[in-house]
Every structure is written in C-alpha cells, then in structure tokens.
Scaffold this motif. Structure first.
Motif, PDB file in Angstrom:
ATOM      1  N   ARG A 112      -8.520   3.435  -6.272  1.00  0.00           N
ATOM      2  CA  ARG A 112      -7.999   4.802  -6.237  1.00  0.00           C
ATOM      3  C   ARG A 112      -6.767   4.972  -7.119  1.00  0.00           C
ATOM      4  O   ARG A 112      -6.556   6.022  -7.726  1.00  0.00           O
ATOM      5  CB  ARG A 112      -7.674   5.175  -4.784  1.00  0.00           C
ATOM      6  N   HIS A 113      -5.950   3.927  -7.192  1.00  0.00           N
ATOM      7  CA  HIS A 113      -4.716   4.013  -7.977  1.00  0.00           C
ATOM      8  C   HIS A 113      -4.848   3.401  -9.377  1.00  0.00           C
ATOM      9  O   HIS A 113      -3.845   3.241 -10.073  1.00  0.00           O
ATOM     10  CB  HIS A 113      -3.573   3.335  -7.218  1.00  0.00           C
ATOM     11  N   GLN A 172       0.830  -1.208   0.000  1.00  0.00           N
ATOM     12  CA  GLN A 172       0.000   0.000   0.000  1.00  0.00           C
ATOM     13  C   GLN A 172       0.868   1.264   0.000  1.00  0.00           C
ATOM     14  O   GLN A 172       0.673   2.193   0.788  1.00  0.00           O
ATOM     15  CB  GLN A 172      -0.970  -0.010   1.185  1.00  0.00           C
ATOM     16  N   HIS A 173       1.833   1.270  -0.893  1.00  0.00           N
ATOM     17  CA  HIS A 173       2.744   2.403  -1.043  1.00  0.00           C
ATOM     18  C   HIS A 173       2.003   3.573  -1.685  1.00  0.00           C
ATOM     19  O   HIS A 173       1.041   3.387  -2.422  1.00  0.00           O
ATOM     20  CB  HIS A 173       3.927   1.973  -1.926  1.00  0.00           C
ATOM     21  N   GLU A 174       2.492   4.773  -1.407  1.00  0.00           N
ATOM     22  CA  GLU A 174       1.889   5.968  -2.003  1.00  0.00           C
ATOM     23  C   GLU A 174       1.967   5.918  -3.526  1.00  0.00           C
ATOM     24  O   GLU A 174       1.102   6.456  -4.218  1.00  0.00           O
ATOM     25  CB  GLU A 174       2.609   7.214  -1.478  1.00  0.00           C
ATOM     26  N   TYR A 175       3.019   5.268  -4.041  1.00  0.00           N
ATOM     27  CA  TYR A 175       3.198   5.141  -5.489  1.00  0.00           C
ATOM     28  C   TYR A 175       3.274   3.658  -5.853  1.00  0.00           C
ATOM     29  O   TYR A 175       4.349   3.087  -5.982  1.00  0.00           O
ATOM     30  CB  TYR A 175       4.475   5.857  -5.932  1.00  0.00           C
ATOM     31  N   TYR A 191      -8.181   1.069  -2.243  1.00  0.00           N
ATOM     32  CA  TYR A 191      -6.791   1.336  -2.624  1.00  0.00           C
ATOM     33  C   TYR A 191      -6.556   0.928  -4.081  1.00  0.00           C
ATOM     34  O   TYR A 191      -5.961   1.672  -4.860  1.00  0.00           O
ATOM     35  CB  TYR A 191      -5.834   0.574  -1.704  1.00  0.00           C
ATOM     36  N   GLN A 233       3.607   5.740 -15.147  1.00  0.00           N
ATOM     37  CA  GLN A 233       4.166   6.737 -14.236  1.00  0.00           C
ATOM     38  C   GLN A 233       4.518   8.037 -14.930  1.00  0.00           C
ATOM     39  O   GLN A 233       4.977   8.985 -14.292  1.00  0.00           O
ATOM     40  CB  GLN A 233       5.414   6.166 -13.552  1.00  0.00           C
TER      41      GLN A 233
END
Length: 395
Positions: free
Chosen positions: A360-361, A214-217, A357, A394
């Motif tokens: 959202r990503h 669950q990393h920010e990126y 999560y 990215q």
C-alpha cells in the motif's frame, strides 16, 4: 540471500500477491543471475529480502514473553504451565503492558495482544500453590532506529505523548565493522561495495523497522532512522571474526518518572531493566546483526499480588492507579500440565496484512529501487545517498 529467498518462497506459497511481487522481482532485466547486471542483482536481492522481512519481523502489536535472567534456572525445572487470559478491562489503555509474575517466571504483553491470545508462563507442577502478581506498565516514550554498520555512539530522540523532548546517549559495541563474507570472492564491484559498507544488511533492518512501526507515514520512519545512523559517531575498528554479542550503555539526559522501566528490543530479542537514579543502564544481547531496534520507556501505574487458590480460575481486580483513576481487570488463570515449548512468543498481525502494508505504501517497489540506485552510484556516503532518495519519496 538464500535465507531471504527461502522466506519469500514460503510466503509466496500462501499469498498470491506475494507470489506476484517475487515474480515481478525475478522478471526484472537479467534478475535471474548469469548475465544480470550488478544493479539488477541488488534490486532482486532486496525484493526477495522484503518478502522475508514481513514474515520474520512485524511484531508491532507484539505479545512478548520476556524471561528474567534470575528466573532462567528455575524455569528450566518447570514441568507445567499457567495460561493467563484477559477478560473485561476498564480504564486501561490498549497500549499499556501487563507484566505478570508467577513465582520466579515473568511474562509481559500488550493489553491489546493479550485480549486475543493467552499468555503462557512456565510454572512448577500443577499441585503446588503459586504466588501471582501483576503490574500495569504505561508507555510514555519510544524510539526506533537501526545501528550504523560501523559506528558505535548515538544520540537518540524519543517520541512522547506530551510532546516533551527526551534524549538518550547510546553506546553499542559488538555489531560494528565486521565484513563476515570477506573470504568469499566478489562477483563484481557492486557486491564488494555492498559487503564493505554492509548496505543490504542495514536496508533490511531499515524496512523491517518501518514494518514493525506501521506508521501512517513510513517514509518518515525511514528518514528518522537514517538520520540517526548518519549522525552516529565513533568509527569502529574492523574485526576478523563474528562477535559474540552486543553490549549496550544507555544514558538518559533528563529526569524520568519514578520507577520507570526501559524495554529494549533488538530484532526478536528483548531486555528490560528499571532505570536507576543515575539514569544509566547497561545491557547485553547475544545477537550482533543490524536488526530493527525499539526503545520504550514504561511507567508502573499499579498492580496486585495474591496467592492463587486451587480450583479458582477467575480473578477480578478493582483498584486505583497512580493518578487516582479506578481501573478494573478480569483475568482467567488456568493451570495446564504441559510446559510451553518456547520462552519467547509473539502475537503477530496476519501475514497478508503485513504484506498489504508494504504494498500500500509502495515499499515493495521502493526497496529494490533503492538497492538498484546504490549499486549503480556506489556513493562514498551511502547514508546520505539513501536519505536523499527517501526524502524525495515524500515530496
């Protein structure tokens, strides 16, 4: 695919947003089967797998109950249990682990998880007097990756709080080169491609790793995992039957703090061992699938050992750790007559949080897209192909 679909159906029944995601995958052109194209089937399979992944894994804040092999026989004879609850905590990081040992049973949990749910340890009958000890373990380095389906030598970089570079060479056997579905007829060339390269199995482990961390990126996590697999060496021989387990040999390049402990998690299985002077560790796991892997180096900071007093439930500890800091720990220790039904327990974040999560990503959409493009292109090097697509996300 059947397991993923079952997990997806179970999740969909309790989550409207999950149901919508599964419905969207099923509504993809031809996804129902029959006349569907190979790329559509691959995308639908991955969509369902993502629903199962966030139910099956996601123990990033995991309270793990870890049983030492030396205590396994003793635990089998236990007829009671002891519950450990955490009260006041001063001077201890939420990221730290609390390792508790009562007689020959040991359990370990993150401080953050233990504050929400008690730790349960199998113990002898309620009338016996027990020796109770605990150690605070501070994580100083960690890494996550997924095994390459057909390689067995890896160079693993660790992330450290200090920024210090730390590397380990890892050799793994028992997972590689097995196409366990080879006896079944192939529906099309894409299915043959996925089975031959074990691409879907790798991708499921890849996205489960991103969810665990669950990393920010998250796309950076995906990129790092694929890079490790891409750089792996040692092409494995093909096997003709399911392996009985995996053997691990881990060699650290650099000196580590005295008393350092390695915690290795493969899927939902844990092993832990003190790192010896020669910095080489050998471990064995019963499973052999391409599950998400986490390596964590823990350093003991301090602890205590006492005799539990009959009728006493509250214990307060105030002591100094290695760097001279004073810490305080209040524990509730309660005997219960019932033995826990499981020796491996996890504190998981709520299902909806894990699904959010992924949504959202954009991982719920990117996973099927990745499967679809692999099925269409069928590249000779699927790792290089996946790496290029992940990097494009990215930009």
């Amino acid at each position: 695919a059947a397991a993923a679909a079952a997990a997806a159906a179970a999740q969909a029944s309790s989550s409207p947003s999950a149901s919508a995601s599964v419905a969207a995958a099923a509504a993809a052109p031809g996804a129902a089967g029959g006349g569907s194209s190979p790329s559509d089937r691959a995308a639908a399979h991955m969509a369902l797998s993502l629903q199962g992944i966030h139910s099956a894994y996601a123990a990033s804040e995991g309270q793990l109950s870890w049983r030492e092999d030396v205590g396994a026989a003793v635990e089998a004879t236990c007829t009671a249990a002891t519950e450990i609850s955490l009260g006041r905590v001063d001077g201890i990081s939420d990221r730290a682990y609390l390792s508790v040992k009562i007689d020959n049973s040991r359990r370990q949990a993150k401080v953050s998880g233990l504050a929400r749910q008690p730790m349960v340890i199998p113990t002898p009958t309620a009338g016996s007097q027990l020796t109770f000890g605990f150690t605070i373990l501070n994580p100083v380095a960690r890494s996550c990756f997924v095994l390459h389906p057909n390689k067995y030598r890896y160079r693993i970089p660790f992330r450290t709080d200090s920024g210090r570079a730390l590397l380990a060479d890892v050799t793994v056997s028992g997972h590689e080169g097995c196409d366990l579905g080879r006896s079944a007829p192939f529906r099309d060339s894409a299915e043959e491609y996925f089975r031959h390269h074990r691409v879907m199995e790798f991708m499921e482990g890849l996205f489960a790793t991103a969810l665990n961390e669950q990393h920010e990126y998250p796309y950076r996590v995906l990129e790092e995992c694929i890079e490790i697999a891409e750089r792996a060496e040692g092409v494995s021989r093909q096997c003709v039957s399911p392996p009985s387990g995996m053997d691990w040999v881990i060699d650290f390049h650099d000196a580590l703090p005295e008393g350092s402990v390695l915690c290795l998690k493969v899927g939902l299985e844990y092993r832990q061992a003190r790192i010896p002077a020669d910095r080489r560790i050998q471990l064995t796991f019963p499973s052999s699938h391409l599950a998400p892997i986490r390596l964590e180096i823990l350093v003991p900071e301090g602890g205590r050992k006492i005799r539990l007093e009959p009728g006493v439930e509250m214990y307060n500890f105030d002591f100094c750790v290695k760097d001279g800091r004073r810490v305080r720990l209040d524990l509730s220790v309660r005997r219960t007559p019932n033995q826990p039904t499981s020796t491996l327990e996890f504190m998981q974040s709520p299902r909806q949080d894990r699904h959010d999560y992924l949504r959202r990503h954009g991982l719920l959409e990117f996973g099927p897209r990745l499967a679809r493009e692999l099925a269409t292109a069928q590249p000779a090097n699927p790792m290089e192909f996946m790496l290029r697509l992940v990097r494009s996300q990215q930009l």
